[in-house]
Design an enzyme around this catalytic site. Structure first.
Site, mmCIF file in Angstrom:
data_model
loop_
_atom_site.group_PDB
_atom_site.id
_atom_site.type_symbol
_atom_site.label_atom_id
_atom_site.label_comp_id
_atom_site.label_asym_id
_atom_site.label_seq_id
_atom_site.Cartn_x
_atom_site.Cartn_y
_atom_site.Cartn_z
ATOM 1 N N THR A 276 -9.912 3.707 -19.119
ATOM 2 C CA THR A 276 -9.892 3.042 -17.854
ATOM 3 C C THR A 276 -11.078 3.231 -17.022
ATOM 4 O O THR A 276 -11.766 4.388 -17.042
ATOM 5 C CB THR A 276 -8.546 3.138 -17.242
ATOM 6 O OG1 THR A 276 -8.435 4.546 -16.819
ATOM 7 C CG2 THR A 276 -7.455 2.669 -18.226
ATOM 8 N N ASN B 259 3.438 2.922 -10.505
ATOM 9 C CA ASN B 259 2.185 3.080 -11.450
ATOM 10 C C ASN B 259 0.934 3.570 -10.646
ATOM 11 O O ASN B 259 0.176 4.038 -11.150
ATOM 12 C CB ASN B 259 1.792 1.839 -12.189
ATOM 13 C CG ASN B 259 0.556 1.576 -12.666
ATOM 14 O OD1 ASN B 259 0.180 2.306 -13.620
ATOM 15 N ND2 ASN B 259 -0.488 1.117 -12.084
ATOM 16 N N LYS C 190 0.925 15.650 -10.292
ATOM 17 C CA LYS C 190 1.950 15.190 -11.293
ATOM 18 C C LYS C 190 2.864 15.965 -11.658
ATOM 19 O O LYS C 190 3.852 15.467 -12.142
ATOM 20 C CB LYS C 190 0.666 14.812 -12.657
ATOM 21 C CG LYS C 190 -0.335 13.662 -12.221
ATOM 22 C CD LYS C 190 0.374 12.282 -11.994
ATOM 23 C CE LYS C 190 -0.464 11.186 -12.022
ATOM 24 N NZ LYS C 190 0.290 9.743 -11.676
ATOM 25 N N ASP D 101 0.856 -1.271 0.113
ATOM 26 C CA ASP D 101 -0.093 -0.079 -0.102
ATOM 27 C C ASP D 101 0.863 1.222 -0.072
ATOM 28 O O ASP D 101 1.609 1.405 1.008
ATOM 29 C CB ASP D 101 -0.902 -0.074 1.305
ATOM 30 C CG ASP D 101 -1.830 1.169 1.299
ATOM 31 O OD1 ASP D 101 -1.522 2.041 0.349
ATOM 32 O OD2 ASP D 101 -2.708 1.271 2.254
ATOM 33 N N TYR E 40 -5.237 16.924 -9.100
ATOM 34 C CA TYR E 40 -4.392 15.827 -9.871
ATOM 35 C C TYR E 40 -3.106 16.503 -10.661
ATOM 36 O O TYR E 40 -2.233 16.047 -10.587
ATOM 37 C CB TYR E 40 -5.414 15.471 -10.771
ATOM 38 C CG TYR E 40 -4.970 14.321 -11.626
ATOM 39 C CD1 TYR E 40 -4.418 13.142 -11.058
ATOM 40 C CD2 TYR E 40 -4.752 14.338 -12.890
ATOM 41 C CE1 TYR E 40 -4.055 11.854 -11.737
ATOM 42 C CE2 TYR E 40 -4.049 13.466 -13.614
ATOM 43 C CZ TYR E 40 -3.873 12.127 -13.341
ATOM 44 O OH TYR E 40 -3.125 11.234 -14.238
#
Length: 245
Positions: free
Chosen positions: A198, A86, A167, A59, A163
């Site tokens: 996805t 990932n 990144k 985790d 987000y």
């Protein structure tokens, strides 16, 4: 046989990355925080005849879990050749810079940024023992600060604050990490798998999971003459494959 660890690999792009590395002859440790889902993923790959794979519980949001995973992996193999960071989250929308609660920023950074740092630091000793160590940080085309400031960019209006920030921070960490390892055999790169259909985006992306994983694989399998400290993105830069930071 080279070894690889992929975090968040029980589904989607991470799972397909595991499949493709197995097809290239790697031994894969499939990282998953959910033991049941992770084992189901392993069973699926083994049912396809890809036997050189096993589950590694990890985790990335939990330092104790990361340390336990490092101890477990160290008992199984003395060398790690590839680390694919990932695991990532997108968070609920909208994400506005002014009105979004800071708790959501913290939640997303915990996985997308601090999780990568924790895993990288924990496994760096095993990677140093590889003659050709590779670190692939799975980022997003939305992490480009230069393009976010370009009104002609197709995704200019797509600015989920939490987000994007996470990144962009990951990209900065990639640059610094690559710099620190510049005089070693390491290749450290950020890879944008592209806008892929996805669960992450409600299957809204036009790209396919196999194509996305192939982009990750390319960086994971770079030869000695391959680049380091690059931001690979076919979506952002279809001609060169190198995105502006």
């Amino acid at each position: 046989m080279k070894t690889a660890l992929i975090t968040g690999a029980n589904k989607s792009i991470g799972f397909e990355t595991a499949r493709q590395l197995l097809q290239h002859g790697y031994y894969v440790y499939l990282g998953s925080r959910d033991g049941q889902k992770g084992q189901q993923a392993v069973d699926q790959l083994q049912s396809e005849g890809l036997s050189a794979v096993e589950l590694l519980l990890i985790d990335v949001n939990n330092l104790d879990s990361i340390k336990a995973a490092r101890e477990t992996l160290g008992q199984k193999t003395p060398v790690l050749d590839v680390l694919v960071n990932n695991a990532g989250v997108g968070g609920n929308l909208p994400q506005e810079a002014i009105s979004t609660d800071i708790s959501l920023f913290r939640q997303i950074f915990e996985t997308n940024y601090f999780g990568v740092i924790g895993v990288t630091q924990a496994f760096i000793d095993l990677l140093r023992l590889s003659p050709e160590p590779r670190i692939v940080n799975v980022t997003s085309g939305l992490g480009s600060l230069e393009l976010h400031n370009d009104p002609t960019w197709p995704y200019y209006a797509v600015k989920p604050a939490c987000y994007v920030s996470s990144k962009a921070a990951l990209n900065a960490y990639t640059i610094v990490l690559a710099y620190e390892l510049r005089d070693t055999p390491f290749k450290v790169n950020a890879v944008d798998p592209g806008y892929t259909a996805t669960d992450f985006n409600g299957h809204s992306g036009p790209g396919t999971v196999p194509d996305a994983a192939a982009r990750v694989i390319k960086a994971a399998m770079l030869g000695p003459e391959g680049p380091t400290s690059q931001f690979f993105s076919d979506d952002n830069a279809p001609e060169t494959g190198i995105s502006p930071w």
